[in-house]
Design a protein around this motif. Sequence first.
Motif, PDB file in Angstrom:
ATOM      1  N   PRO A  15       0.814  -1.226   0.000  1.00 27.65           N
ATOM      2  CA  PRO A  15       0.000   0.000   0.000  1.00 27.65           C
ATOM      3  C   PRO A  15       0.840   1.265   0.000  1.00 27.65           C
ATOM      4  CG  PRO A  15      -0.012  -1.026   2.183  1.00 27.65           C
ATOM      5  CD  PRO A  15       0.735  -1.958   1.278  1.00 27.65           C
ATOM      6  N   GLN A  70      -6.427  -2.389   4.739  1.00 25.86           N
ATOM      7  CA  GLN A  70      -5.524  -2.103   5.859  1.00 25.86           C
ATOM      8  C   GLN A  70      -6.158  -1.091   6.811  1.00 25.86           C
ATOM      9  OE1 GLN A  70      -1.788   0.318   5.816  1.00 25.86           O
ATOM     10  NE2 GLN A  70      -0.866  -1.697   6.012  1.00 25.86           N
ATOM     11  N   ASN A 201       9.709  -6.725   2.328  1.00 17.60           N
ATOM     12  CA  ASN A 201       9.343  -5.465   1.664  1.00 17.60           C
ATOM     13  C   ASN A 201      10.432  -4.412   1.852  1.00 17.60           C
ATOM     14  OD1 ASN A 201       7.610  -2.662   2.758  1.00 17.60           O
ATOM     15  ND2 ASN A 201       7.469  -3.247   0.611  1.00 17.60           N
ATOM     16  N   ASP A 203      12.355  -1.308  -1.033  1.00 15.60           N
ATOM     17  CA  ASP A 203      13.331  -0.969  -2.068  1.00 15.60           C
ATOM     18  C   ASP A 203      13.461  -1.975  -3.200  1.00 15.60           C
ATOM     19  OD1 ASP A 203      13.692   1.215  -0.520  1.00 15.60           O
ATOM     20  OD2 ASP A 203      15.786   0.834  -0.004  1.00 15.60           O
TER      21      ASP A 203
HETATM   22  C1  LIG Z   1       3.795   7.639  -0.199  1.00 13.19           C
HETATM   23  C2  LIG Z   1       3.801   6.392   0.617  1.00 13.19           C
HETATM   24  C3  LIG Z   1       2.607   5.964   1.228  1.00 13.19           C
HETATM   25  C4  LIG Z   1       2.598   4.804   2.008  1.00 13.19           C
HETATM   26  N1  LIG Z   1       1.421   4.374   2.556  1.00 13.19           N
HETATM   27  C5  LIG Z   1       1.382   3.233   3.288  1.00 13.19           C
HETATM   28  C6  LIG Z   1       0.161   2.734   3.842  1.00 13.19           C
HETATM   29  O1  LIG Z   1      -0.909   3.314   3.674  1.00 13.19           O
HETATM   30  N2  LIG Z   1       0.238   1.591   4.571  1.00 13.19           N
HETATM   31  C7  LIG Z   1       1.392   0.909   4.786  1.00 13.19           C
HETATM   32  O2  LIG Z   1       1.403  -0.123   5.442  1.00 13.19           O
HETATM   33  N3  LIG Z   1       2.557   1.341   4.246  1.00 13.19           N
HETATM   34  C8  LIG Z   1       2.572   2.470   3.513  1.00 13.19           C
HETATM   35  N4  LIG Z   1       3.747   2.878   2.949  1.00 13.19           N
HETATM   36  C9  LIG Z   1       4.936   2.023   3.074  1.00 13.19           C
HETATM   37  C10 LIG Z   1       5.034   1.072   1.881  1.00 13.19           C
HETATM   38  O3  LIG Z   1       3.970   0.162   1.843  1.00 13.19           O
HETATM   39  C11 LIG Z   1       6.351   0.275   1.929  1.00 13.19           C
HETATM   40  O4  LIG Z   1       6.405  -0.443   3.135  1.00 13.19           O
HETATM   41  C12 LIG Z   1       7.584   1.158   1.812  1.00 13.19           C
HETATM   42  O5  LIG Z   1       7.408   2.185   0.868  1.00 13.19           O
HETATM   43  C13 LIG Z   1       8.831   0.341   1.409  1.00 13.19           C
HETATM   44  O6  LIG Z   1       8.592  -0.421   0.263  1.00 13.19           O
HETATM   45  P1  LIG Z   1       8.921   0.075  -1.252  1.00 13.19           P
HETATM   46  O7  LIG Z   1      10.355   0.479  -1.270  1.00 13.19           O
HETATM   47  O8  LIG Z   1       8.594  -1.117  -2.092  1.00 13.19           O
HETATM   48  O9  LIG Z   1       8.018   1.258  -1.523  1.00 13.19           O
HETATM   49  C14 LIG Z   1       3.790   4.061   2.206  1.00 13.19           C
HETATM   50  C15 LIG Z   1       4.976   4.500   1.597  1.00 13.19           C
HETATM   51  C16 LIG Z   1       4.988   5.648   0.819  1.00 13.19           C
HETATM   52  C17 LIG Z   1       6.267   6.079   0.163  1.00 13.19           C
END
Ligand SMILES: Cc1cc2nc3c(=O)[nH]c(=O)nc-3n(C[C@H](O)[C@H](O)[C@H](O)COP(=O)(O)O)c2cc1C
Length: 341
Positions: A15, A70, A201, A203
């Motif tokens: 998310p 969520q 999860n 990066d």
């Molecule tokens: C703009 C933004 C919004 C996010 N919103 C949520 C959220 O609503 N719920 C959640 O569990 N994590 C949220 N995250 C965290 C991401 O789900 C994820 O754990 C984090 O960005 C690392 O993974 P990635 O590098 O694949 O993005 C958010 C991250 C970003 C950058």
Amino acid sequence: MVGNRQLATRYFLAPLAGYTHLAFRLAIRELGGVGLATTDLVQATTLLSGRAKALELVQTCEDDNPLSVQIFSGKTDELVAAARWLQDHGYGGIDINMGCPMAKVNGQGGGARLMCDAENAARLVEQVVKAVDVPVTVKMRLGWDRESITSPLLAREFEKIGVAAITIHGRTRSQGFTGDVNRSAIKATVEAVDHIPVIGNGDVRTAQDALNMRRETGCAAVAIGRGAMLDPWIFRRIQNVINGETTTDPSPDEQVDFLVRHFYRMTEQHDEYSCILFRKFAAWYGAKLGIPEDLEDRLRRLTSYDEFDQIIKQIRRRHGERESTTATALIKVPNGPVERW
Ligand SMILES: Cc1cc2nc3c(=O)[nH]c(=O)nc-3n(C[C@H](O)[C@H](O)[C@H](O)COP(=O)(O)O)c2cc1C
């Protein structure tokens, strides 16, 4: 498997509040390879009070499946009531947010704050698990800070009380979105549980990153957030690599088709108001697809369906005028000291 749910792939859309809304989920699912998607985080109380914003966040449809919703709160009764509401309204999975670093979430005792008191967190989650029959999952970070890596302990507790799966963003709360993802700490969490799936999860930006995450941590599945915004084809590419097929880059037309589908899916939910909502994506698509600046600017001031159609025609015609760039910076993460988020 996550609880009683059999998922088509081990690669999930993480998310990203403000980005992974229904329209985006539908558009990306159509490209193939997404095993599970999760809604943006929804505050339990706003859902229960029927606030339009919360209902919009949980809006879904047949093609938006499998989906988890969520929720967050620091209060057990609120989480339990929201979980029951979701089950009664036909949702197939509930994810509890224990990773959000934002002050407005942590200040209410929700998000990453819950990781600071393992016993309380476990009791709270246990009540939710007992209250519903659908699978309950938890998304968390490694812990509050470097001195407090609680994810292995919490994961073990959650497994005992019947949590169906755990997603770990491999950073602490105090890291925010900076520094490296700690894959060995994700591995320690994977090793702390007996049988439930742990979803790695953080990066993952390419198909190879996703496979490395699984190899290095032993995680059962991988959740991809920003990497999916940067390359919506990432899930399909992962399946290509696994199946030994060559992966091809989407043609400029296919990329514009994605933009168009995203927009039209939005109109199914928001009608012509989508023109306003879609403006936020102008800079991102502009950089990603190399949309000429004047057309990006028109997209940023979009007001009508007709105008959208005209802009799209021109984008297709004028392909190649501007080079595409990686639009990483356009996915906003909070900045400044994490204490003030
Ligand atoms: C703009 C933004 C919004 C996010 N919103 C949520 C959220 O609503 N719920 C959640 O569990 N994590 C949220 N995250 C965290 C991401 O789900 C994820 O754990 C984090 O960005 C690392 O993974 P990635 O590098 O694949 O993005 C958010 C991250 C970003 C950058």
